[in-house]
Design a protein around this motif. Structure first.
Motif, PDB file in Angstrom:
ATOM      1  N   LEU A  25       0.760  -1.204  -0.119  1.00  0.00           N
ATOM      2  CA  LEU A  25      -0.121   0.022   0.129  1.00  0.00           C
ATOM      3  C   LEU A  25       0.731   1.381   0.026  1.00  0.00           C
ATOM      4  CD1 LEU A  25      -2.782   1.365   0.280  1.00  0.00           C
ATOM      5  CD2 LEU A  25      -2.423   1.100   2.881  1.00  0.00           C
ATOM      6  N   HIS A  26       0.794   1.978  -0.810  1.00  0.00           N
ATOM      7  CA  HIS A  26       1.623   3.291  -1.156  1.00  0.00           C
ATOM      8  C   HIS A  26       0.607   4.528  -0.677  1.00  0.00           C
ATOM      9  CE1 HIS A  26       4.889   1.821  -3.868  1.00  0.00           C
ATOM     10  NE2 HIS A  26       4.395   0.951  -3.203  1.00  0.00           N
ATOM     11  N   ILE A  27       0.859   5.414  -0.001  1.00  0.00           N
ATOM     12  CA  ILE A  27       0.279   6.430   0.380  1.00  0.00           C
ATOM     13  C   ILE A  27       1.200   7.728   0.034  1.00  0.00           C
ATOM     14  CG2 ILE A  27      -0.761   7.668   2.223  1.00  0.00           C
ATOM     15  CD1 ILE A  27      -0.882   5.048   4.029  1.00  0.00           C
ATOM     16  N   VAL A  28       0.834   8.618  -0.852  1.00  0.00           N
ATOM     17  CA  VAL A  28       1.249   9.812  -1.480  1.00  0.00           C
ATOM     18  C   VAL A  28       0.663  10.841  -1.725  1.00  0.00           C
ATOM     19  CG1 VAL A  28       3.046  10.403  -3.005  1.00  0.00           C
ATOM     20  CG2 VAL A  28       2.756   8.071  -2.531  1.00  0.00           C
ATOM     21  N   PRO A  29       0.625  12.020  -1.064  1.00  0.00           N
ATOM     22  CA  PRO A  29       1.784  12.313   0.056  1.00  0.00           C
ATOM     23  C   PRO A  29       1.124  11.796   1.301  1.00  0.00           C
ATOM     24  CG  PRO A  29       0.429  14.402  -0.472  1.00  0.00           C
ATOM     25  CD  PRO A  29       0.013  13.292  -1.318  1.00  0.00           C
ATOM     26  N   SER A  30       1.907  11.568   2.326  1.00  0.00           N
ATOM     27  CA  SER A  30       1.454  11.113   3.789  1.00  0.00           C
ATOM     28  C   SER A  30       1.076  12.449   4.316  1.00  0.00           C
ATOM     29  CB  SER A  30       2.553  10.418   4.428  1.00  0.00           C
ATOM     30  OG  SER A  30       2.996   9.328   3.695  1.00  0.00           O
ATOM     31  N   GLN A  31       0.060  12.329   5.221  1.00  0.00           N
ATOM     32  CA  GLN A  31      -0.443  13.442   5.948  1.00  0.00           C
ATOM     33  C   GLN A  31      -0.533  12.781   7.465  1.00  0.00           C
ATOM     34  OE1 GLN A  31      -4.102  14.232   4.415  1.00  0.00           O
ATOM     35  NE2 GLN A  31      -3.358  14.945   2.567  1.00  0.00           N
ATOM     36  N   PRO A  32      -0.496  13.755   8.478  1.00  0.00           N
ATOM     37  CA  PRO A  32      -0.329  13.467   9.949  1.00  0.00           C
ATOM     38  C   PRO A  32      -1.662  12.612  10.321  1.00  0.00           C
ATOM     39  CG  PRO A  32       0.247  15.673   9.659  1.00  0.00           C
ATOM     40  CD  PRO A  32      -0.235  15.084   8.221  1.00  0.00           C
ATOM     41  N   GLY A  33      -2.807  12.759   9.648  1.00  0.00           N
ATOM     42  CA  GLY A  33      -3.995  11.931   9.885  1.00  0.00           C
ATOM     43  C   GLY A  33      -4.180  10.750   9.335  1.00  0.00           C
ATOM     44  N   ASP A  34      -2.859  10.135   8.587  1.00  0.00           N
ATOM     45  CA  ASP A  34      -2.729   8.856   8.180  1.00  0.00           C
ATOM     46  C   ASP A  34      -2.207   8.128   9.230  1.00  0.00           C
ATOM     47  OD1 ASP A  34      -1.595  10.039   4.741  1.00  0.00           O
ATOM     48  OD2 ASP A  34      -3.617   9.607   5.627  1.00  0.00           O
ATOM     49  N   SER A  35      -1.793   8.598  10.241  1.00  0.00           N
ATOM     50  CA  SER A  35      -1.200   7.896  11.415  1.00  0.00           C
ATOM     51  C   SER A  35      -2.312   7.077  11.929  1.00  0.00           C
ATOM     52  CB  SER A  35      -0.765   8.749  12.409  1.00  0.00           C
ATOM     53  OG  SER A  35       0.257   9.645  11.845  1.00  0.00           O
ATOM     54  N   ALA A  36      -1.875   5.636  11.854  1.00  0.00           N
ATOM     55  CA  ALA A  36      -3.075   4.451  12.393  1.00  0.00           C
ATOM     56  C   ALA A  36      -2.260   3.305  12.208  1.00  0.00           C
ATOM     57  CB  ALA A  36      -4.126   4.877  11.434  1.00  0.00           C
ATOM     58  N   VAL A  37      -2.975   2.462  12.417  1.00  0.00           N
ATOM     59  CA  VAL A  37      -2.426   0.777  12.217  1.00  0.00           C
ATOM     60  C   VAL A  37      -3.197   0.507  11.001  1.00  0.00           C
ATOM     61  CG1 VAL A  37      -2.457  -1.566  13.062  1.00  0.00           C
ATOM     62  CG2 VAL A  37      -2.214   0.322  14.702  1.00  0.00           C
ATOM     63  N   TYR A  38      -2.382  -0.057  10.217  1.00  0.00           N
ATOM     64  CA  TYR A  38      -2.990  -0.466   8.828  1.00  0.00           C
ATOM     65  C   TYR A  38      -2.931  -2.151   8.947  1.00  0.00           C
ATOM     66  CZ  TYR A  38      -2.852   4.343   7.224  1.00  0.00           C
ATOM     67  OH  TYR A  38      -3.143   5.622   7.123  1.00  0.00           O
ATOM     68  N   PHE A  39      -3.973  -2.856   8.287  1.00  0.00           N
ATOM     69  CA  PHE A  39      -4.145  -4.146   8.406  1.00  0.00           C
ATOM     70  C   PHE A  39      -4.335  -4.649   6.889  1.00  0.00           C
ATOM     71  CE2 PHE A  39      -4.405  -5.699  12.949  1.00  0.00           C
ATOM     72  CZ  PHE A  39      -4.777  -4.404  13.328  1.00  0.00           C
TER      73      PHE A  39
END
Lengths: 111, 113
Positions: free
Chosen positions: A75-89
Motif C-alpha cells: 500500500l502506497h500513500i502519497v503524500p503522507s499526512q499526519p491524519g494517516d497515522s494509524a494501524v494498517y491491516f
C-alpha cells in the motif's frame, strides 16, 4: 496458520513523503486483498481493495500493488499526512470462505 | 447511514464469570461477523452468519463461546466461563449482500482478571 503476514510492526514517515506498507501471503487462492485502517478505540475501516486478477488499484492518495508471483502486496500513500497515522491491516479474502488478517503495521506520519 | 453498533464498549470480569456482547449491524446487511483481536494480532474470525444461519464457526471455541443472530438482525456473543486468555477486543462487522467489504463496529474491550 498465518496466511497473511505483515513483517513490519511499525513505520515512521515525514509528512509529504511516501509511505509504503508491505504484506505477504501464502495462499495463492485468495480472490481479493483489502487494506483496513484502524484508529485507537475504533473498529477497522475499509480503505482500498484489489482483485487477484489486477496488479494495481488506485484511489486518490492510496495505491495498492499486487505481485502474485512474489505473493506480495503493498500500500502506497502519497503524500503522507499526519491524519494517516494509524494501524494498517491487510487481509486476504477467499470468496465464500473468510477473511485472513495480518498483524498490522503502525504508521506514524511526522509533521 | 448508521454504522455497526456494539455494546458494551468495555467490560472487566473475573475468570470463570460469564459475559455477553451485543451487535447491531448496518440495516440491510445480511452477513455478520464476530472477530477476536488479541493485542498485537490481527482480527481472527470467530463466527460468520448469513441472515440468521451460521456460515462458518470453525474457529469458535464451542465449549465456552456461543453466538446467535435471531431474526437475522442483531447478534449476541457469549463467553461462559471466561478464561484469562479471552482478554481481547471483540469486533462485530457486517457486509451488504453480494459484497466482500466489511464494516466494523467500534469493538468491545474485554479484560478477564
Amino acid at each position: 496458520d498465518q496466511q497473511v503476514k505483515q513483517n513490519s510492526p511499525s513505520l515512521s514517515v515525514q509528512e509529504g513523503r511516501i509511505s509504503i506498507l508491505n504484506c505477504d501471503y501464502t495462499n495463492s487462492m485468495f480472490d481479493y486483498f483489502l487494506w483496513y485502517k484502524k484508529y485507537p478505540a475504533e473498529g477497522p475501516t475499509f480503505l482500498i481493495s484489489i482483485s487477484s486478477i489486477k496488479d494495481k488499484n488506485e484511489d486518490g492518495r492510496f495505491t495498492v500493488f499486487l505481485n502474485k508471483s512474489a505473493k506480495h502486496l503493498s500500500l502506497h500513500i502519497v503524500p503522507s499526512q499526519p491524519g494517516d497515522s494509524a494501524v494498517y491491516f491487510c487481509a486476504g479474502y477467499l470468496t465464500g470462505n473468510q477473511f485472513y488478517f495480518g498483524t498490522g503495521t503502525s504508521l506514524t506520519v511526522i509533521p | 447511514e448508521a454504522g455497526v453498533a456494539q455494546s458494551p464498549r468495555y467490560k472487566i470480569i473475573e475468570k470463570r464469570q460469564s459475559v455477553a456482547f451485543w451487535c447491531n449491524p448496518i440495516s440491510g446487511h445480511a452477513t455478520l461477523y464476530w472477530y477476536q483481536q488479541i493485542l498485537g494480532q490481527g482480527p481472527k474470525l470467530l463466527i460468520q452468519f448469513q441472515n440468521n444461519g451460521v456460515v462458518d464457526d470453525s474457529q469458535l471455541p464451542k465449549d465456552r463461546f456461543s453466538a446467535e443472530r435471531l431474526k437475522g438482525v442483531d447478534s449476541t456473543l457469549k463467553i461462559q466461563p471466561a478464561k484469562l486468555e479471552d482478554s481481547a477486543v471483540y469486533l462485530c462487522a457486517s457486509s451488504p449482500p453480494g459484497s466482500y467489504e466489511q464494516y466494523f463496529g467500534p469493538g468491545t474491550r474485554l479484560t478477564v482478571t
